[in-house]
Motif scaffolding. Structure first.
Motif, PDB file in Angstrom:
ATOM      1  N   CYS A  20      53.683  43.529 -22.088  1.00 41.58           N
ATOM      2  CA  CYS A  20      53.696  44.166 -23.403  1.00 41.58           C
ATOM      3  C   CYS A  20      53.479  45.672 -23.297  1.00 41.58           C
ATOM      4  O   CYS A  20      53.866  46.420 -24.187  1.00 41.58           O
TER       5      CYS A  20
ATOM      6  N   CYS B 134      53.658  53.016 -27.390  1.00 40.64           N
ATOM      7  CA  CYS B 134      55.072  53.376 -27.498  1.00 40.64           C
ATOM      8  C   CYS B 134      55.260  54.862 -27.810  1.00 40.64           C
ATOM      9  O   CYS B 134      54.364  55.523 -28.311  1.00 40.64           O
ATOM     10  N   SER B 144      61.597  52.408 -35.613  1.00 36.93           N
ATOM     11  CA  SER B 144      60.508  51.438 -35.646  1.00 36.93           C
ATOM     12  C   SER B 144      59.717  51.512 -36.935  1.00 36.93           C
ATOM     13  O   SER B 144      59.612  52.564 -37.564  1.00 36.93           O
ATOM     14  N   GLY B 198      72.987  59.415 -27.748  1.00 39.01           N
ATOM     15  CA  GLY B 198      72.499  60.639 -27.124  1.00 39.01           C
ATOM     16  C   GLY B 198      71.043  60.450 -26.736  1.00 39.01           C
ATOM     17  O   GLY B 198      70.439  59.426 -27.057  1.00 39.01           O
ATOM     18  N   HIS B 411      62.795  46.053 -34.677  1.00 44.24           N
ATOM     19  CA  HIS B 411      62.774  46.039 -33.215  1.00 44.24           C
ATOM     20  C   HIS B 411      64.085  46.495 -32.602  1.00 44.24           C
ATOM     21  O   HIS B 411      64.162  46.755 -31.413  1.00 44.24           O
TER      22      HIS B 411
END
Ligand SMILES: Cc1cc2nc3c(=O)[nH]c(=O)nc-3n(C[C@H](O)[C@H](O)[C@H](O)COP(=O)(O)OP(=O)(O)OC[C@H]3O[C@@H](n4cnc5c(N)ncnc54)[C@H](O)[C@@H]3O)c2cc1C
Ligand code: SF4
Ligand code: SF4
Lengths: 411, 474
Positions: A20, B134, B144, B198, B411
């Protein structure tokens, strides 16, 4: 050929990782480099690649694993409960068995000094002499950081091994003296004995004990680690509580189940000294003082906070000593000491050491509490001389003594 | 010159990886699909990104951008080989607190941005559950969302401008400070394009003030239907809470085992609701939500009274995916969106499908915007299971599309959901998208074979990109 030892990372352990990536941001080596190959997930992937025979176990693998601090910051954030620290020890054992030249390199690096008591004692004696003559600059380059950060020692070194004392109505404690503490950090062991006895424990430091084996395990010398665990299980199996004064040692004792068939017997009753003292304060067996003593910066050793989840206890102890605890690092990044890491990976270690020192400096507080000898040495070598660094129980004991003496003079 | 020597010359040896083990480590993201990287590179600036793009084009080797590799659809897995371009060194961060914006390097971690903005009383609103790991580049590429998307919108609502490297190696800045830049909204096209148009090197993002008051509630229900009905009614009552998150019993059990957050594991479903704003409105909304919950059968309504308690409740929700690892070694996840009014019937259909295929299915999702996340927990080593999992997955998607839903809420499509695009789009739609891709990336340099299924282009002869012969670049 994949794995060759019984300590190998197992398939079940590897399967626990779902990739994860939640462990990436807490990993100091990932933060330093931004590289997956220096992250927990990447290291686990590397182990998987070996496990399934995709690549041979070679220098590349060894390099990836060597760069890991073993700080275990990746464990508490992992929702899959991946036992990373255990697997790392397994991977290191495999490297030592399989990669040519590794064994010798490690032996040379530590000159076999750390686990052997007599050599330690000689080293400590020489060190205190060298320090008083200001000769530390003459030490071999590779030890500079360690020695630079060692405590100023006075007089003859001695050992707490063989100590027996205290009443015991609160149970009998088996004290692991530890190799580094026993020589270079004697005051911590002495404080531990004093406080535990004040708290109603009988304290014994059985002579049959040896080094806990953490350093051997972290370095992949698995046979030694197994042997040491077996010796200590024999020495400590009958105690109500087993206490270690270094976070690295107490964390390793807690995981003895992995190192000896009977290891759980000792592992289950082992606690860090901060836990034992905090419990005593909470039960009223040791006093909480209310004279305010100003601010105290705190540093959390990885093996206390990440490996054992112990965070409140050192803070409670310092508060009971009258200090206002000042936090230095919310995520508790490793200070870069990490056993032999400062010698093996000097660059990364220095970056982390400086980062930690900066965090402490920015609080403006010059009293620092650190509950692990390795961290303390690292902090000493990156902070200026005006910083006073000691174990939380030393700060607490000093406060108790001060209060007592103050009480006497005011009468 | 070989590809390797070109890359080394441009970036320095230390910024190019070539060892098989290192390449293996970069061969997948958080999804189940593994690719095979040709090399891995770490450009240190937008200029270096541009150079790598030119080198890759001249050697006819594709580029797969990678942020933190937390994507769930194999977007960052080099499934067609090629150079994995890691953005972590693109980590500049300039906050303009007066204008409440920031220019952020693509490799900056989402939560680090909010942490840096906190001293100014600001934060970056998109908060995927993976926000601690992330990157902004990944957020932009996948458009997201997160728990707070319900009230504040997904990443696209917070991107004002982008610095992008195009297929010819040109560095362009799209959009800007002005809320509505003149001309075509090309920036809007790049957001959500999953690295196929890109490479994003920097983003100009909007920062929002940290809300003065927050109330987090946890409601537990004897049935999933009652929880879903509560969600529908809360929205119908005219409230838009900052978040409305639902977890079913299997999920809370898995999370609780790890976190010990005090989640009620005997409840069939728990609903996590959060309201933000000024003290008065927060209090009245919180009590209204509690009442609606009770009227719909909630057994208990917990209100987090401390910041620690709130953080713990959220941690449980945000760690849900990873906690799946406790149940089985593998998981397969969809993130379709259905109209909120169809949630109850969709949930029933999803459970029925899982039961029919004898699969363990858990649910944890953004109930407020109907973004369901049915997770199938399984062990891929069990014979025949992969097929069952995929069949069930396809049926789940059909069920969602049937009630007027969409394929992915946040996602992205990547490779995992690529072939499902045909269920969601007509040939004409797909053709239009393929043409657009060709305009930006005529030779198929960027993340080939992702998002759009093969043959999307109506006159496609076996794929847009010519396959690179093996060994051509070494
Ligand atoms: C535990 C967990 C929880 C999650 N929760 C959520 C959630 O709540 N909401 C949600 O929306 N997602 C969620 N995700 C999915 C994922 O975290 C997001 O899609 C995230 O934005 C990906 O960021 P990343 O940096 O990891 O990107 P990566 O995985 O590295 O890449 C994702 C895609 O973006 C492309 N890309 C990356 N950087 C660039 C760039 N600079 N330029 C162009 N293309 C680029 C890649 O090629 C790839 O296609 C979750 C994932 C996990 C593992
Ligand atoms: S957090 Fe745990 S499960 Fe997730 S990638 Fe890291 S080790 Fe694997
Ligand atoms: S033990 Fe520390 S350095 Fe090693 S992978 Fe875990 S977090 Fe990173």
């Amino acid at each position: 050929m994949t794995w060759v030892t019984v300590d190998r990372p197992t398939s079940e352990e590897l399967d626990a990782c779902v990739q994860c990536g939640l462990c990436l941001p807490v990993c100091p080596t990932f933060r330093l480099t931004g590289r997956e190959t220096a992250s927990p997930r990447g290291r686990l992937q590397a182990m998987s690649a070996i496990d399934s025979g995709i690549v041979p176990l070679d220098e590349t693998f060894a390099g990836i694993i060597d760069f890991c601090l073993g700080c275990r910051a990746c464990e508490p954030v992992c929702p899959g409960l991946v036992p990373y620290g255990r697997m790392l020890e397994g991977a290191r054992a495999e490297i030592v068995s399989q990669v040519p030249g590794r064994k010798r390199l490690r032996k040379w690096l530590q000159g076999s000094a750390i686990p052997s008591r007599s050599v330690m004692r000689a080293g400590a004696g020489l060190l205190s002499l060298a320090q008083s003559l200001r000769l530390t600059g003459l030490a071999p380059k590779k030890y500079e950081r360690i020695i630079g950060g060692a405590r100023r020692l006075r007089g003859r070194p001695g050992s707490s091994i063989g100590h027996v004392g205290g009443s015991g109505e609160a149970g009998t404690v088996g004290l692991l003296s530890g190799c580094i503490q026993d020589q270079w950090f004697r005051p911590v062991n002495q404080a531990a004995i004093k406080l535990l006895e004040m708290a109603g424990h009988r304290v014994e430091a059985p002579s049959a004990q040896t080094c806990c084996g953490a350093l051997a395990a972290h370095d992949g010398r698995a046979a030694e680690a197994h042997r040491m665990a077996a010796t200590n299980v024999g020495a400590f199996r009958d105690y109500d509580i087993v206490v270690a004064t270094g976070a690295g040692c107490s964390a390793h004792l807690a995981g003895y189940g992995h190192w000896d068939d009977d290891g759980e017997i000792v592992g289950e009753v082992s606690v860090d000294i901060t836990v034992a003292v905090a419990r005593a304060i909470e039960d009223g067996r040791l006093p909480a003082l209310d004279t305010p003593r100003g601010e105290m910066a705190i540093q959390d050793p990885c093996h206390l906070r990440h490996a054992q989840g112990v965070t409140l206890e050192p803070r409670r102890i310092l508060e009971a000593a009258g200090y206002k605890v000042v936090e230095t690092d919310e995520v508790a990044f490793c200070c870069g000491a990490a056993g032999l890491y400062s010698t093996l990976q000097p660059e990364a270690s220095a970056q982390l050491g400086n980062q930690k020192a900066d965090q402490i400096r920015s609080t403006g507080v010059t009293r620092v509490a650190s509950a692990n000898p390795g961290c303390e040495m690292q902090l000493r070598s990156y902070l200026e001389d005006n910083y006073e660094i000691a174990h939380p129980i030393e700060w607490y004991l000093a406060a108790l003594v001060e209060e007592l003496e103050g009480g006497i003079t005011s009468e | 010159m070989t590809l390797l020597s070109d890359l080394r010359q441009a970036l320095g040896n230390e910024n190019v990886l070539e060892e098989p083990l290192e390449l293996y480590i970069y061969s997948k993201d958080a999804s189940l699909m593994r690719g095979e990287a040709t090399f891995v590179v770490f450009p240190q600036s937008a200029e270096q990104v541009a150079t790598v793009v030119q080198i890759a084009a001249s050697h006819n080797v594709p580029i797969v951008a990678r942020g933190a590799g937390t994507g769930l659809t194999a977007g960052a897995s080099p499934t067609e080989g090629g150079i994995v371009m890691v953005t972590t060194a693109l980590n500049s961060l300039e906050i303009d607190s007066d204008n409440r914006t920031a220019w952020v390097g693509a490799g900056v971690i989402n939560l680090d941005l909010s942490t840096a903005a906190a001293p100014f009383g600001l934060h970056f609103a998109p908060d995927p559950s993976s926000q601690s790991a992330c990157t902004i580049g990944g957020n932009v590429a996948n458009n997201s969302g997160g728990a707070h998307t319900l009230a504040e919108g997904s990443t696209t609502s917070h991107v004002l401008g982008l610095e992008v490297v195009l297929a010819d190696g040109e560095i362009v800045v799209l959009g800007g400070q002005a809320p509505d830049s003149p001309g075509l909204d090309v920036k809007g096209l790049i957001v959500g394009s999953e690295g196929t148009l890109g490479i994003v090197t920097r983003a100009l993002v909007r920062l929002l003030p940290i809300e003065p008051e927050v109330r987090t509630l946890l409601l537990d229900f004897p049935t999933v239907e009652e929880a879903v009905a509560t969600v529908t009614e809360i929205i119908a009552a005219g409230m838009i809470p900052a978040a409305l998150e639902l977890m079913d019993q299997r999920m809370t059990t898995a999370v609780e085992k790890w976190l010990h957050a005090g989640l009620p594991i005997d409840a069939a479903a728990v609903l996590l609701a959060e309201v933000v704003g000024e003290r008065e409105s927060v209090e009245s909304e919180a009590s209204q939500i509690g009442e609606i919950g009770r009227a719909n059968g909630a057994r208990d309504v917990q209100v987090a009274t401390t910041e620690e308690h709130r953080a713990l409740l959220w941690k449980g929700r945000k760690s849900a995916f990873g906690a799946m690892a406790q149940l089985a070694p593998d998981y397969y996840l969809h993130d379709a969106v259905v109209p909120r009014t169809k949630l109850v019937e969709t949930m029933r259909a999803i459970y029925e499908i899982a039961d029919r295929y004898e699969l363990t299915l858990l649910n944890v999702f953004h109930a407020g915007d109907g973004n369901v996340h049915p997770l199938i927990a399984f062990d891929a080593s069990e014979p025949g299971i992969n097929e069952r999992v995929h069949k069930a997955g396809d049926e789940i998607v059909s069920a969602c599309l049937r009630v007027g839903g969409a394929l992915s809420g946040e996602h992205g499509i990547g490779l995992e959901k690529r072939d499902l695009m045909r269920m969601a789009f007509t040939e004409i739609d797909l053709d239009a998208q393929a043409r657009l891709k060709e305009v930006f990336d005529p030779t198929g340099l960027f993340n080939p074979k992702k998002v759009l299924p093969d043959g999307s282009r109506c006159f496609d002869f076996g794929g847009v990109r010519r396959e690179v012969p093996e060994g051509a670049w070494v």
